[in-house]
Structures are given as C-alpha cells and as structure tokens.
Design an enzyme around this catalytic site. Sequence first.
Site, mmCIF file in Angstrom:
data_model
loop_
_atom_site.group_PDB
_atom_site.id
_atom_site.type_symbol
_atom_site.label_atom_id
_atom_site.label_comp_id
_atom_site.label_asym_id
_atom_site.label_seq_id
_atom_site.Cartn_x
_atom_site.Cartn_y
_atom_site.Cartn_z
ATOM 1 N N HIS A 142 35.537 44.519 41.341
ATOM 2 C CA HIS A 142 35.556 43.054 41.171
ATOM 3 C C HIS A 142 36.989 42.531 41.238
ATOM 4 O O HIS A 142 37.258 41.537 41.929
ATOM 5 C CB HIS A 142 34.927 42.709 39.825
ATOM 6 C CG HIS A 142 35.085 41.277 39.409
ATOM 7 N ND1 HIS A 142 34.113 40.321 39.613
ATOM 8 C CD2 HIS A 142 36.120 40.641 38.788
ATOM 9 C CE1 HIS A 142 34.541 39.160 39.149
ATOM 10 N NE2 HIS A 142 35.757 39.319 38.635
ATOM 11 N N GLU A 143 37.905 43.196 40.548
ATOM 12 C CA GLU A 143 39.305 42.744 40.542
ATOM 13 C C GLU A 143 39.951 42.936 41.917
ATOM 14 O O GLU A 143 40.726 42.088 42.373
ATOM 15 C CB GLU A 143 40.094 43.489 39.464
ATOM 16 C CG GLU A 143 39.582 43.289 38.054
ATOM 17 C CD GLU A 143 39.490 41.827 37.651
ATOM 18 O OE1 GLU A 143 40.243 41.001 38.211
ATOM 19 O OE2 GLU A 143 38.654 41.505 36.779
ATOM 20 N N HIS A 146 39.050 40.045 43.987
ATOM 21 C CA HIS A 146 39.922 38.880 43.774
ATOM 22 C C HIS A 146 41.173 38.979 44.644
ATOM 23 O O HIS A 146 41.596 38.005 45.274
ATOM 24 C CB HIS A 146 40.345 38.796 42.306
ATOM 25 C CG HIS A 146 39.361 38.102 41.422
ATOM 26 N ND1 HIS A 146 38.866 36.841 41.683
ATOM 27 C CD2 HIS A 146 38.784 38.490 40.245
ATOM 28 C CE1 HIS A 146 38.033 36.486 40.725
ATOM 29 N NE2 HIS A 146 37.963 37.472 39.837
ATOM 30 N N GLU A 219 34.609 33.558 40.895
ATOM 31 C CA GLU A 219 33.999 34.700 40.213
ATOM 32 C C GLU A 219 32.754 35.194 40.941
ATOM 33 O O GLU A 219 32.524 36.404 41.045
ATOM 34 C CB GLU A 219 33.657 34.329 38.768
ATOM 35 C CG GLU A 219 34.867 34.114 37.883
ATOM 36 C CD GLU A 219 35.803 35.310 37.887
ATOM 37 O OE1 GLU A 219 35.333 36.455 37.750
ATOM 38 O OE2 GLU A 219 37.016 35.092 38.053
#
Length: 291
Positions: A142-143, A146, A219
């Site tokens: 997930h990071e 980003h 997100e």
Amino acid sequence: MMRIFLFLATNMAILVIASITLKLLGVDRFTGQNYGSLLVFCAVFGFAGSIISLLLSKWMAKMGTRTQVITQPQTRHEQWLLQTVEQLSREAGIKMPEVGIFPDHAANAFATGWNRNDALVAVSQGLLERFSPDEVRAVLAHEIGHVANGDMVTLALIQGVVNTFVMFFARIFGNFVDKAILKNEDGHGPGFWIATLFAEVVLGILASIIVMWFSRRREFRADEAGAQLAGTAAMIGALQRLKAEQGLPVHMPDSLTAFGINSAKKSGFAQLFMTHPPLDDRIEALRQRSR
C-alpha cells in the site's frame, strides 16, 4: 488553537519573505483591481509552504516519528523488511526507498518523500510485532503504491493551489472591507489586515475539506496498488487487522497523518476532515474490485 496559531504565524512569515521577493521583482505594488499581480503574489507564497514541506518531508517524518532508517540490517526481521520493500519497489517500477521503523505500539505505516525515486517507507514497531508477514507485506505494498502513484507530489500541488486561492480571495475580501466599508484610501489600513486574516482562517478551513477529500481518494488508489502487488486477499486482511486495532491511539504527528495507512476514527462533521476513508469503505471497495 495551536494549529490556527501556527497557520497564522507561518502565513505572516511567508508573507514577509514573499513581499521582499516580489518587491525585487517589481510586482509588489498591486491594488484591489490588479488581480493579475495579486494572483502572482498569492501563488508565490501559496506554493512556497507546500513545496518546502514536500522537500523537507523525509527529514520531518524521521524527526516527528523518531524513525530509525535501516542501513545495515541487524536482525532477521530487518533483513526481511528490506528484501520485501526491494521486491515490491522493483515490481512497482520505482527506485528502492529508504526503509525505517518507528517506535509506536499502534499498528501504522507511512510513505513520504519529494519524488517517487527518493522516498521513505516506514512501519511501526507495533505493526511488525502483531501482524503476520502477509499482512505486513500488504501494508508495505500500500505504501509503495503511494510512492509509485506520486501521491506526495500530487497532494503538495493541490495544497499549493488551494493556498493560492485562499490567500487570493482573502485579500480581495480584505481590500473590499478596507476600501468600500471603512472608506480607507491611504494604502492598506488595519481593517484590511484584520479582514484578510479572518477570511484566511474561514476559507482555510473550507479549503481543508477539499484537500482531505483528495487525500481520501488517494487511499483507495493506494489500496488498489497494494492489492495488485500483494494480492487482494492479503490487502483486505491487513485492513481488517487495522480495523480490529482501531481503538488503540494513533501517535502520528498532525503533519504526517495524511501519509499513514491508519488514522484515528472520526464521526459527524469531523469526517469531512479525515485524511483516510473509513476502513469499512476501503474493504468494501476492494471486495467490489475483486468481483
């Protein structure tokens, strides 16, 4: 109260610096009707804060969370962490970011940096201790999502645009109060500055709602990227674990909450200022995607 004080103090400090710069450039003598010069004036210091914050984001993150960057892994877990981030970064097509651990009992993680090839990814000690390897990998994915999506730069640009127009319209309002209501014809009087600062606070709060909406959209995109890199089931599992631990306090600094994977739950009007969507909504979005 402290946040508003810092907003005003920072705004005034940037105003002084920008005024000197614009005076040297010869565009400091604007009036209420010279909207082109006024817009340039506002854009200079409207973007200044967001760009400076972006350039300093890694340093601020390390200091604010007491993150320890792993340079030479000392344990098996640190070695696994580096190898996992390296693999995910390669699959995402970005340069290996710095990897760190910050001392927080709550399960959390964040990514920051001024571009996708000079980033920092960090996880909390609590997340490493209580989450399974698959769940940690999904959080890291997930990071990395980003970073690969360029979310740090995008959010900084959005903040810069919002700052510009908040200051632009605040000064138009201040000029209107000073000239049309108070009938002051001798430069900018106290009425201009008081009205301008009042308008900046009000418009700044409204503008924050716009910025937070963009943050919540980020997100969902990062969750999708995490699902592509680590698998949808693993990403859903990680979010479910975060939901189970949502009662624990989040110790991220205010300036970094937009970059963490987990944030404090809010209700009512405060939901408009949430940097993250509710975890239930994120889980449901991934389930819909898998169908």
